[in-house]
Write an enzyme that holds these catalytic residues in place. Structure first.
Site, PDB file in Angstrom:
ATOM      1  N   HIS A 158      12.907  -0.552  11.864  1.00 40.42           N
ATOM      2  CA  HIS A 158      11.723  -1.404  11.957  1.00 40.42           C
ATOM      3  C   HIS A 158      12.032  -2.613  12.838  1.00 40.42           C
ATOM      4  O   HIS A 158      13.151  -3.121  12.825  1.00 40.42           O
ATOM      5  CB  HIS A 158      11.287  -1.847  10.560  1.00 40.42           C
ATOM      6  CG  HIS A 158       9.961  -2.521  10.565  1.00 40.42           C
ATOM      7  ND1 HIS A 158       9.824  -3.858  10.868  1.00 40.42           N
ATOM      8  CD2 HIS A 158       8.720  -2.048  10.359  1.00 40.42           C
ATOM      9  CE1 HIS A 158       8.541  -4.176  10.836  1.00 40.42           C
ATOM     10  NE2 HIS A 158       7.845  -3.094  10.528  1.00 40.42           N
ATOM     11  N   ASN A 171       4.203   0.108   4.316  1.00 36.89           N
ATOM     12  CA  ASN A 171       5.469  -0.614   4.368  1.00 36.89           C
ATOM     13  C   ASN A 171       5.257  -1.943   3.659  1.00 36.89           C
ATOM     14  O   ASN A 171       4.620  -2.832   4.202  1.00 36.89           O
ATOM     15  CB  ASN A 171       5.872  -0.815   5.836  1.00 36.89           C
ATOM     16  CG  ASN A 171       7.048  -1.760   5.991  1.00 36.89           C
ATOM     17  OD1 ASN A 171       7.759  -2.049   5.032  1.00 36.89           O
ATOM     18  ND2 ASN A 171       7.252  -2.243   7.215  1.00 36.89           N
ATOM     19  N   SER A 188      -1.038  -4.264  12.376  1.00 37.77           N
ATOM     20  CA  SER A 188      -2.348  -4.797  11.971  1.00 37.77           C
ATOM     21  C   SER A 188      -3.404  -3.709  11.754  1.00 37.77           C
ATOM     22  O   SER A 188      -4.578  -3.914  12.065  1.00 37.77           O
ATOM     23  CB  SER A 188      -2.844  -5.845  12.966  1.00 37.77           C
ATOM     24  OG  SER A 188      -1.951  -6.952  13.001  1.00 37.77           O
ATOM     25  N   GLU A 217      11.447  -5.648  12.525  1.00 40.47           N
ATOM     26  CA  GLU A 217      11.985  -6.819  11.810  1.00 40.47           C
ATOM     27  C   GLU A 217      13.480  -6.649  11.551  1.00 40.47           C
ATOM     28  O   GLU A 217      14.233  -7.628  11.536  1.00 40.47           O
ATOM     29  CB  GLU A 217      11.195  -7.035  10.506  1.00 40.47           C
ATOM     30  CG  GLU A 217       9.820  -7.629  10.800  1.00 40.47           C
ATOM     31  CD  GLU A 217       8.729  -7.241   9.823  1.00 40.47           C
ATOM     32  OE1 GLU A 217       9.035  -6.792   8.699  1.00 40.47           O
ATOM     33  OE2 GLU A 217       7.543  -7.379  10.186  1.00 40.47           O
ATOM     34  N   LYS A 262       7.403  -4.174   2.933  1.00 41.17           N
ATOM     35  CA  LYS A 262       8.309  -5.260   3.345  1.00 41.17           C
ATOM     36  C   LYS A 262       8.885  -5.942   2.102  1.00 41.17           C
ATOM     37  O   LYS A 262       9.152  -5.261   1.113  1.00 41.17           O
ATOM     38  CB  LYS A 262       7.580  -6.243   4.275  1.00 41.17           C
ATOM     39  CG  LYS A 262       6.872  -5.495   5.401  1.00 41.17           C
ATOM     40  CD  LYS A 262       6.406  -6.357   6.526  1.00 41.17           C
ATOM     41  CE  LYS A 262       5.766  -5.459   7.581  1.00 41.17           C
ATOM     42  NZ  LYS A 262       5.444  -6.159   8.799  1.00 41.17           N
ATOM     43  N   GLU A 272       5.198   0.951  16.967  1.00 37.12           N
ATOM     44  CA  GLU A 272       4.712  -0.341  16.500  1.00 37.12           C
ATOM     45  C   GLU A 272       4.964  -1.402  17.566  1.00 37.12           C
ATOM     46  O   GLU A 272       6.080  -1.895  17.696  1.00 37.12           O
ATOM     47  CB  GLU A 272       5.445  -0.741  15.211  1.00 37.12           C
ATOM     48  CG  GLU A 272       5.210   0.228  14.072  1.00 37.12           C
ATOM     49  CD  GLU A 272       5.416  -0.449  12.725  1.00 37.12           C
ATOM     50  OE1 GLU A 272       4.519  -0.310  11.884  1.00 37.12           O
ATOM     51  OE2 GLU A 272       6.435  -1.119  12.528  1.00 37.12           O
ATOM     52  N   GLY A 303       1.640  -7.878  11.956  1.00 35.83           N
ATOM     53  CA  GLY A 303       1.372  -9.055  11.139  1.00 35.83           C
ATOM     54  C   GLY A 303       0.643 -10.167  11.865  1.00 35.83           C
ATOM     55  O   GLY A 303       0.551 -11.286  11.375  1.00 35.83           O
TER      56      GLY A 303
HETATM   57  P1  PGA Z   1       1.242  -5.017   9.638  1.00 39.12           P
HETATM   58  O1  PGA Z   1       2.746  -4.448   9.636  1.00 39.12           O
HETATM   59  O2  PGA Z   1       0.345  -3.866   9.275  1.00 39.12           O
HETATM   60  O3  PGA Z   1       1.248  -6.087   8.603  1.00 39.12           O
HETATM   61  O4  PGA Z   1       0.968  -5.518  11.011  1.00 39.12           O
HETATM   62  C1  PGA Z   1       3.037  -3.174  10.130  1.00 39.12           C
HETATM   63  C2  PGA Z   1       4.517  -2.900  10.021  1.00 39.12           C
HETATM   64  O5  PGA Z   1       5.307  -3.836  10.261  1.00 39.12           O
HETATM   65  O6  PGA Z   1       4.932  -1.785   9.675  1.00 39.12           O
END
Ligand code: PGA
Length: 244
Positions: free
Chosen positions: A90, A4, A208, A92, A6, A162, A168
């Site tokens: 997601h 992903n 992460s 976010e 983003k 998640e 992140g």
């Molecule tokens: P990250 O993000 O691996 O940077 O923690 C995962 C995601 O949001 O899909």
């Protein structure tokens, strides 16, 4: 293994990524690989992935086919450029853009209607975990989101667990915590769609994931793959995850 991206990378940076990434995963037939770049890079990614087994996905999808929905991109548009997956719901999107379980369900149904494989995200926030509500949150998200699908629709989706506190932040859920949550989700699936569907559905872990922790996560039989943010932006790092 899904990346992903983003809101990162231009089309030129996308092409540069694929040039480096393709040879690194040329023999990685053991898993499906999906890259989800921003909409503006979908065409470049599809083109750069031609002739490989790397699939390309969007990060979101409108629930309508077309219409007065400023800023949205529809399933037929995503499919027309050759992408075959889309992330839906997601955290976010839920946190910053008002996505709810209801809109997640509508977007998931739209993805299926237009022939795309949705990667449907669920996961608890830190305060929900700390107050002991993880299970209830996951069950609620499953019941309001995924359970609204028909059996045939459900058979085509991928779920991503998640935990929001692990995205992140560098804080990965321990393999045990992740497996526990996956078991909760799978139990919901079994209750709604039957044992076979529960066994068959792929549940990815996200939050992460890095080349150095992917192996212990993937050692959990409950975890079928990863949804990778930050570590998917670098070709060597994402290839390290694919080839764990
Ligand atoms: P990250 O993000 O691996 O940077 O923690 C995962 C995601 O949001 O899909």
């Amino acid at each position: 293994m899904a990346g992903n991206w983003k809101m990162f990378k231009t089309p030129a940076e996308t092409i540069a990524f694929f040039e480096k990434f393709r040879p690194l995963v040329a023999n990685s037939e053991h898993c499906e690989i999906v890259i989800c770049p921003p909409f503006t890079n979908l065409a470049a990614a599809v083109d750069a992935a031609k002739g490989t087994h790397i699939r390309v996905g969007a990060q979101n999808i409108a629930w309508a086919k077309e219409g007065a929905f400023t800023g949205e991109i529809s399933g037929p548009m995503i499919a027309a450029v050759g992408a075959t997956y889309t992330i839906v719901g997601h955290s976010e999107r839920r946190q910053y853009f008002g996505e709810t379980d209801e809109t997640v369900l509508k977007r998931t149904q739209a993805a299926l209607e237009f022939g795309l494989t949705p990667i449907v995200c669920v996961g608890e926030r830190l305060e929900e975990r700390e107050s002991g509500n993880t299970e209830a949150v996951l069950i609620g998200q499953c019941q309001k989101g995924i359970a609204g699908l028909t059996e045939q629709q459900f058979a085509k989706i991928v779920i991503a667990y998640e935990p929001v506190w692990a995205i992140g932040t560098g804080k990965t859920a321990t393999p045990e915590i992740a497996a526990d949550a996956h078991r909760t989700i799978r139990a919901q699936v079994r209750a709604k769609f039957g044992k076979e569907a529960g066994d068959a559905v792929r549940i990815l872990y996200g939050g992460s994931v890095k080349p150095d922790n992917v192996k212990s996560l993937m050692a959990q039989p409950e975890i079928d793959g990863s949804l990778v943010g930050g570590a998917s932006l670098d070709a060597v790092s994402f290839a390290g995850i694919v080839n764990f």
